[in-house]
Design a protein around this motif. Sequence first.
Motif, short mmCIF file in Angstrom:
data_model
loop_
_atom_site.label_atom_id
_atom_site.label_comp_id
_atom_site.label_asym_id
_atom_site.label_seq_id
_atom_site.Cartn_x
_atom_site.Cartn_y
_atom_site.Cartn_z
N UNK A 3 0.78 -1.73 -0.09
CA UNK A 3 -0.32 -0.03 0.22
C UNK A 3 1.36 0.99 -0.08
N UNK A 4 0.86 2.23 -0.97
CA UNK A 4 1.30 3.03 -1.11
C UNK A 4 0.08 4.42 -1.31
N UNK A 5 0.91 5.51 -0.67
CA UNK A 5 -0.32 6.55 -1.30
C UNK A 5 0.69 7.97 -1.54
N UNK B 210 -9.85 9.22 -3.06
CA UNK B 210 -9.77 8.13 -1.73
C UNK B 210 -11.03 8.40 -1.37
N UNK B 211 -11.70 6.55 -0.88
CA UNK B 211 -13.23 6.56 -0.73
C UNK B 211 -13.38 6.94 0.90
N UNK B 212 -14.65 7.79 0.89
CA UNK B 212 -15.55 7.94 1.82
C UNK B 212 -15.46 7.00 3.24
N UNK C 224 -14.47 1.16 4.96
CA UNK C 224 -14.32 -0.43 4.50
C UNK C 224 -14.36 -0.32 2.97
N UNK C 225 -14.76 0.13 2.47
CA UNK C 225 -14.89 1.05 0.58
C UNK C 225 -13.06 0.79 0.52
N UNK C 226 -11.83 1.51 1.53
CA UNK C 226 -10.64 0.76 1.15
C UNK C 226 -10.45 -0.76 0.71
N UNK C 227 -10.53 -1.53 2.57
CA UNK C 227 -10.47 -2.25 2.21
C UNK C 227 -11.04 -3.28 1.36
N UNK C 228 -12.21 -3.34 0.83
CA UNK C 228 -12.38 -3.33 0.25
C UNK C 228 -11.26 -4.08 -1.19
N UNK D 75 -7.19 9.73 4.56
CA UNK D 75 -7.12 8.58 4.78
C UNK D 75 -5.96 8.22 6.00
N UNK D 76 -5.41 9.25 6.58
CA UNK D 76 -5.17 9.26 8.23
C UNK D 76 -6.63 8.54 8.77
N UNK D 77 -8.24 8.49 8.38
CA UNK D 77 -9.06 7.65 9.23
C UNK D 77 -8.42 6.08 8.59
N UNK D 78 -8.71 6.10 7.48
CA UNK D 78 -7.65 5.30 7.30
C UNK D 78 -7.11 4.40 7.66
N UNK D 79 -5.79 4.93 7.88
CA UNK D 79 -4.68 3.67 8.99
C UNK D 79 -5.28 3.69 9.79
N UNK D 80 -5.84 4.71 10.69
CA UNK D 80 -6.07 4.42 12.01
C UNK D 80 -7.37 2.94 11.47
N UNK D 81 -8.08 2.85 11.24
CA UNK D 81 -9.11 1.68 11.09
C UNK D 81 -8.34 0.79 10.18
N UNK D 82 -7.44 0.14 10.01
CA UNK D 82 -7.31 -0.96 9.46
C UNK D 82 -5.53 -0.83 10.24
#
Length: 611
Positions: free
Chosen positions: A229-231, A329-331, A334-338, A364-371
């Motif tokens: 995973x790279x941004x 970036x998805x809103x 979970x979409x990111x994970x999918x 993206x920060x939120x996603x990092x926290x989530x995953x």
Amino acid sequence: MTTETIETIEDFETFADLGLSENILKALTEMGFTKPSPIQAQGIPAVMLGSDVIGQAQTGTGKTAAFGIPVLERIDVTNNAVQALILCPTRELAVQVSEEIGRLAKFQRGLKIEAIYGGDSIDRQIRSLKKGVHIVVGTPGRVMDHMQRRTLKFDEVRMMVLDEADEMLDMGFREDIESILADMPEDRQTILFSATMSKPIMSITKRFLNDPVLIKVVRNELTNVNIEQVCFEVKPQAKVEVMTRLIDMYHLKSLLVFCNTKRKVDEIVEELQLRGYASEGIHGDLRQQQRSNVMSKFKAGVTTILVATDVAARGIDVSGLDGVINYDIPLDEEYYVHRIGRTGRAGMSGKAFSLVARDEKFRLKTIENYTKVKIEKGVIPSYEDIVGVRKARFVESISASIQEGDTDLYQDVLEMLRHSGFTTEQIVAALAKQIMGVQKNEYADTNLAWEERRGGEGRREGGSDRFERRSSGGSTGGRFERGSRDGGSREGDRRGPSSDRFASRERTGSSESRAPREPRERDGEAKRTAAPEAGMTRLFLSLGRKDHIMPRDIVGAIAGEANIPGKTIGAIDIYDKFTFVDVPERDARTVLRAMDGNTIKGKAVQIDIAK
Ligand code: ADP
Ligand code: MG
């Protein structure tokens, strides 16, 4: 077929441990399934026990077999009636599911499965159904159709499966599903699979499922180590450019590009096609037939890039992709994970690239926290890099062609060109240039990324970059000759070859070329009184050198706020306390409206037509 595609969290038992019949076990071995996936290990026993089941697991985790196997175990082949009905959102999925169940049923002699969906001849389906079918896999609309014609009888249905239920609801099948469910025998078993659990799904399960067992497997892909995973921090206008650089750099040959809206899908597809990339889009506005076309071309490798919205992508079965690009970036985390779960399967490592505009950073920060995964920050490949990899690939492919032989027919071509007075070096260089499709660097490397430091200026800065369009001679991605070019309707095309790109930059005075626009107060008066070029209107701005504004600030602000291309802005003369700027006559009103009372570099500006 992909095998070993399923990540197991712990060591699950074997299929034999699940108490399956010999026939199924034999089929599984042939299919190369060695181990049940988590949703299978948990779902199969629950369904076999006869309870209603809700299964939640992401795409590609093996849900088909999770319900398909127990369905097969319950069919009585000697009874020539429909005993199981499986609803799928789309034609492709219905076909896919019926094929997978067909493979699982390979050794169950006499078992009949029929896929029924819209777009296929209903008469053919009716004839087929008349012969007797045990399992029907269908789309809700077509199933309803058959129910109304009484060509499908469900009195002996014992199992009812809603596959990809969330997508069926998203596609507006709610009413059909409800009336189908209401028509099924009371004592049937109902199974619902879905990648997500939304409110409407919960309400369906409440109404139609009986004391269901919930099986949820969502963890596995979060920790998928196979996905890199790279941004990349990218200006919004530069996203397509950066995307194509990444595609070239990493040689991505099968790729899913995700974006948040249908409109974006169309836009991106168009941009990619213009650059010569074989791409197509898929979203909810496409008719079934179009969707199927797009999908089969992608699966056949005719199209290498599929651009999709989250909803449209959810049901489609594409795996083993080289990469996934998050165009935006998805809103929803979970979409990111999918999304990224589509790559990095079957033991291969996949790439998940995210293009992050400044205002998407927090998501993206939120996603990092989530995953709980740190998404590493990548460096955008430079133009040199791209030329480098293309050269290397060119050399490779030429060597391969030579080794293949069969080039006799073409050998006199070189002679012909030599007779025209060219050297071999010139000929090869021209060929390389043509085939590699790299001609001019349209985008300065320094103009792709946004920078953290710049604070509030950023948005305006964005406006000054000219990514809105590109000229026809630009990078074609080197894949194939571009076909018709939309009748040259884009302004970029009309502007002619890219060779004037830098010239135009000069005229509009972006950062590299400030000189021609520096104020010339001494000799300036004469110029001042001169009328603007034909078709241009001269505007007066109440800011000047004392406010430390530069031409690029003005281009940026006007282009950004009035939403006109920066390159259409003409001469700019900055004086101590004020500035004159020429804009196209037709845009003058828009610019006045957009800029009046607005700010440039944080300073309020008054704007008017120059006297
Ligand atoms: P889902 O419905 O969850 O999206 P599918 O049922 O379409 O997933 O399965 C995805 C892919 O994984 C298919 O190609 C399928 O054949 C394969 N697959 C399913 N179960 C297994 C397994 N236990 N071992 C190996 N491959 C599997
Ligand atoms: Mg599925």
